[in-house]
Write a protein that holds these residues in place. Structure first.
Motif, PDB file in Angstrom:
ATOM      1  N   SER A   1      -3.176  -1.815  -0.527  1.00  0.00           N
ATOM      2  CA  SER A   1      -3.119  -0.762  -0.006  1.00  0.00           C
ATOM      3  C   SER A   1      -2.194  -0.818   1.525  1.00  0.00           C
ATOM      4  CB  SER A   1      -4.324   0.025   0.033  1.00  0.00           C
ATOM      5  OG  SER A   1      -3.958   1.507   0.713  1.00  0.00           O
TER       6      SER A   1
ATOM      7  N   ARG B   1      -5.208   2.646   6.727  1.00  0.00           N
ATOM      8  CA  ARG B   1      -5.539   3.950   6.924  1.00  0.00           C
ATOM      9  C   ARG B   1      -5.023   4.413   8.294  1.00  0.00           C
ATOM     10  NH1 ARG B   1      -9.191   6.277   4.035  1.00  0.00           N
ATOM     11  NH2 ARG B   1     -10.672   5.070   2.666  1.00  0.00           N
TER      12      ARG B   1
ATOM     13  N   ARG C   1      -0.416   5.525   3.128  1.00  0.00           N
ATOM     14  CA  ARG C   1      -1.854   5.507   2.771  1.00  0.00           C
ATOM     15  C   ARG C   1      -2.226   6.958   2.404  1.00  0.00           C
ATOM     16  NH1 ARG C   1      -6.441   2.142   3.120  1.00  0.00           N
ATOM     17  NH2 ARG C   1      -8.082   3.159   2.320  1.00  0.00           N
ATOM     18  N   GLU C   2      -1.870   7.962   3.305  1.00  0.00           N
ATOM     19  CA  GLU C   2      -2.304   9.361   2.819  1.00  0.00           C
ATOM     20  C   GLU C   2      -1.922   9.666   1.638  1.00  0.00           C
ATOM     21  OE1 GLU C   2      -1.500  11.852   5.952  1.00  0.00           O
ATOM     22  OE2 GLU C   2      -2.424  10.668   7.500  1.00  0.00           O
TER      23      GLU C   2
ATOM     24  N   THR D   1      -0.726   7.754  -1.002  1.00  0.00           N
ATOM     25  CA  THR D   1      -1.372   7.016  -2.203  1.00  0.00           C
ATOM     26  C   THR D   1      -2.600   7.579  -2.446  1.00  0.00           C
ATOM     27  OG1 THR D   1      -2.039   5.196  -0.874  1.00  0.00           O
ATOM     28  CG2 THR D   1       0.040   4.920  -1.840  1.00  0.00           C
ATOM     29  N   ASP D   2      -3.498   7.814  -1.376  1.00  0.00           N
ATOM     30  CA  ASP D   2      -4.753   8.309  -1.531  1.00  0.00           C
ATOM     31  C   ASP D   2      -4.792   9.658  -2.224  1.00  0.00           C
ATOM     32  OD1 ASP D   2      -5.813   6.191  -0.282  1.00  0.00           O
ATOM     33  OD2 ASP D   2      -6.583   7.322   1.397  1.00  0.00           O
ATOM     34  N   HIS D   3      -3.674  10.381  -1.955  1.00  0.00           N
ATOM     35  CA  HIS D   3      -3.592  11.751  -2.586  1.00  0.00           C
ATOM     36  C   HIS D   3      -3.216  11.532  -4.114  1.00  0.00           C
ATOM     37  CE1 HIS D   3      -3.121  16.085  -3.108  1.00  0.00           C
ATOM     38  NE2 HIS D   3      -1.775  15.869  -3.529  1.00  0.00           N
TER      39      HIS D   3
ATOM     40  N   GLU E   1      -6.206  10.514  -5.883  1.00  0.00           N
ATOM     41  CA  GLU E   1      -7.098  11.707  -6.074  1.00  0.00           C
ATOM     42  C   GLU E   1      -6.590  12.530  -7.239  1.00  0.00           C
ATOM     43  OE1 GLU E   1      -8.909  15.326  -3.669  1.00  0.00           O
ATOM     44  OE2 GLU E   1      -7.684  13.880  -2.450  1.00  0.00           O
TER      45      GLU E   1
ATOM     46  N   THR F   1     -10.291   6.343  -7.899  1.00  0.00           N
ATOM     47  CA  THR F   1     -10.229   5.659  -6.682  1.00  0.00           C
ATOM     48  C   THR F   1      -9.924   4.055  -6.809  1.00  0.00           C
ATOM     49  OG1 THR F   1     -11.956   7.253  -5.613  1.00  0.00           O
ATOM     50  CG2 THR F   1     -11.429   5.056  -4.605  1.00  0.00           C
TER      51      THR F   1
ATOM     52  N   ILE G   1      -9.638  -1.431  -3.651  1.00  0.00           N
ATOM     53  CA  ILE G   1      -8.364  -1.803  -2.703  1.00  0.00           C
ATOM     54  C   ILE G   1      -8.938  -3.472  -2.303  1.00  0.00           C
ATOM     55  CG2 ILE G   1      -7.441  -1.717  -0.405  1.00  0.00           C
ATOM     56  CD1 ILE G   1      -7.913   1.256  -0.673  1.00  0.00           C
TER      57      ILE G   1
ATOM     58  N   GLU H   1      -5.246  -4.678   2.730  1.00  0.00           N
ATOM     59  CA  GLU H   1      -4.524  -3.746   3.236  1.00  0.00           C
ATOM     60  C   GLU H   1      -3.246  -4.162   4.054  1.00  0.00           C
ATOM     61  OE1 GLU H   1      -7.976  -0.191   3.568  1.00  0.00           O
ATOM     62  OE2 GLU H   1      -7.554  -1.394   5.315  1.00  0.00           O
TER      63      GLU H   1
END
Length: 292
Positions: free
Chosen positions: A193, A196, A201-202, A204-206, A209, A214, A217, A220
């Motif tokens: 990943s 943060r 990152r925002e 792929t997190d979304h 979700e 989840t 990871i 990073e």
């Protein structure tokens, strides 16, 4: 003390003659004499030893002339720099951008713009979204190439393009023979990943979700090439924009079936700040190129 007074003083100091100096400056001799007398009055010392219309610099005048010439040269250079900067075709543009744009999008934009306007200097600053925004707010840069900014009171953001995102897997991965997958198919895989604080990152997190899981990871990183390199070494899978820096013998690109797997890139500037002509030219060029 006025700039014009200093210029008059320099000419008289060089000519050592009021009439000749007045002719060179295209003013009357009495006006020139009054200007020099006023300057001497302000300084509180005579600058010349006078003998009729001829004058000769005294000790005070010699010392003052050195400083005046330095000052006037600096002013002249400053005027020249301003004239250079206000010309849209010879000025400077300072641009902040996301590290993940440095492989494809940014080089294409800069290359095409430079072909059209080769004398415009472009200063580049690479950092994550929060740092880019702060640079803009601090007026350290003219423009930013970043993801969407929602309803910021000081920043205007204009969308430019949508960049598709792909899953990348090692060449020997069980999914490597597929051309397209659902995100749920990699939920058990170690995931590589972005760190943060980075825009990707925002995103792929979304995506995860919305896919209902989840990821696990494992590593990073901060840039596309690092993540792709880790994947090619068999350390996991990742989601990044199209990447062509590693042989297909080591890494495979898979389309994502989910319809929202893309990132949006735009250009941002301060709402209440006047851009330099060159920065305004660059902004217009980029927007026009991605509006067609």
């Amino acid at each position: 003390m006025e700039w014009q007074q200093l210029e008059y003083f320099r000419v008289v100091a060089k000519q050592e003659h009021f009439r000749k100096s007045a002719e060179q400056l295209n003013i009357s001799q009495p006006a020139l004499s009054r200007s020099i007398a006023k300057l001497e009055e302000e300084l509180g010392v005579p600058l010349f030893d006078r003998s009729g219309r001829s004058v000769e610099l005294n000790k005070f005048g010699h010392h003052f002339l050195i400083r005046v010439e330095n000052a006037l040269n600096e002013i002249s250079m400053g005027v020249e720099e301003i004239n250079h900067l206000k010309n849209p075709y010879t000025g400077t543009v300072s641009l902040a951008f996301l590290p993940t744009l440095g492989l494809t999008i940014l080089p294409d934009i800069i290359s095409h713009f430079n072909n059209m306007y080769p004398d415009v200097e472009i200063q580049l600053f690479q950092s994550k979204t929060t740092a880019n925004i702060q640079q803009l707010l601090n007026r350290e840069v003219d423009l930013c190439l970043i993801g969407p900014i929602s309803h910021h009171p000081e920043i205007e953001w204009h969308p430019l393009l949508k960049e598709e995102l792909f899953v990348y897997v090692p060449a020997g991965h069980r999914l490597a023979t597929k051309s397209s997958i659902h995100l749920s198919e990699i939920k058990e895989d170690p995931f590589i990943s972005f760190k943060r604080g980075l825009g990707m990152r925002e995103i792929t997190d979304h995506l995860f979700e919305e896919a209902g899981f989840t990821p696990a990871i494992k590593f990073e990183g901060e840039d596309v090439s690092t993540l792709a390199g880790l994947v090619s070494s068999g350390l996991g899978v990742t989601i990044i924009p199209a990447f062509h820096g590693i042989s297909s013998d080591k890494i495979k690109q898979l389309s994502i079936s989910e319809s929202k797997c893309f990132r949006e890139i735009g250009i941002a500037w301060l709402k209440r700040s006047t851009l330099s002509p060159s920065a305004a030219l660059f902004r217009s060029y980029v927007i026009d190129c991605h509006s067609s």
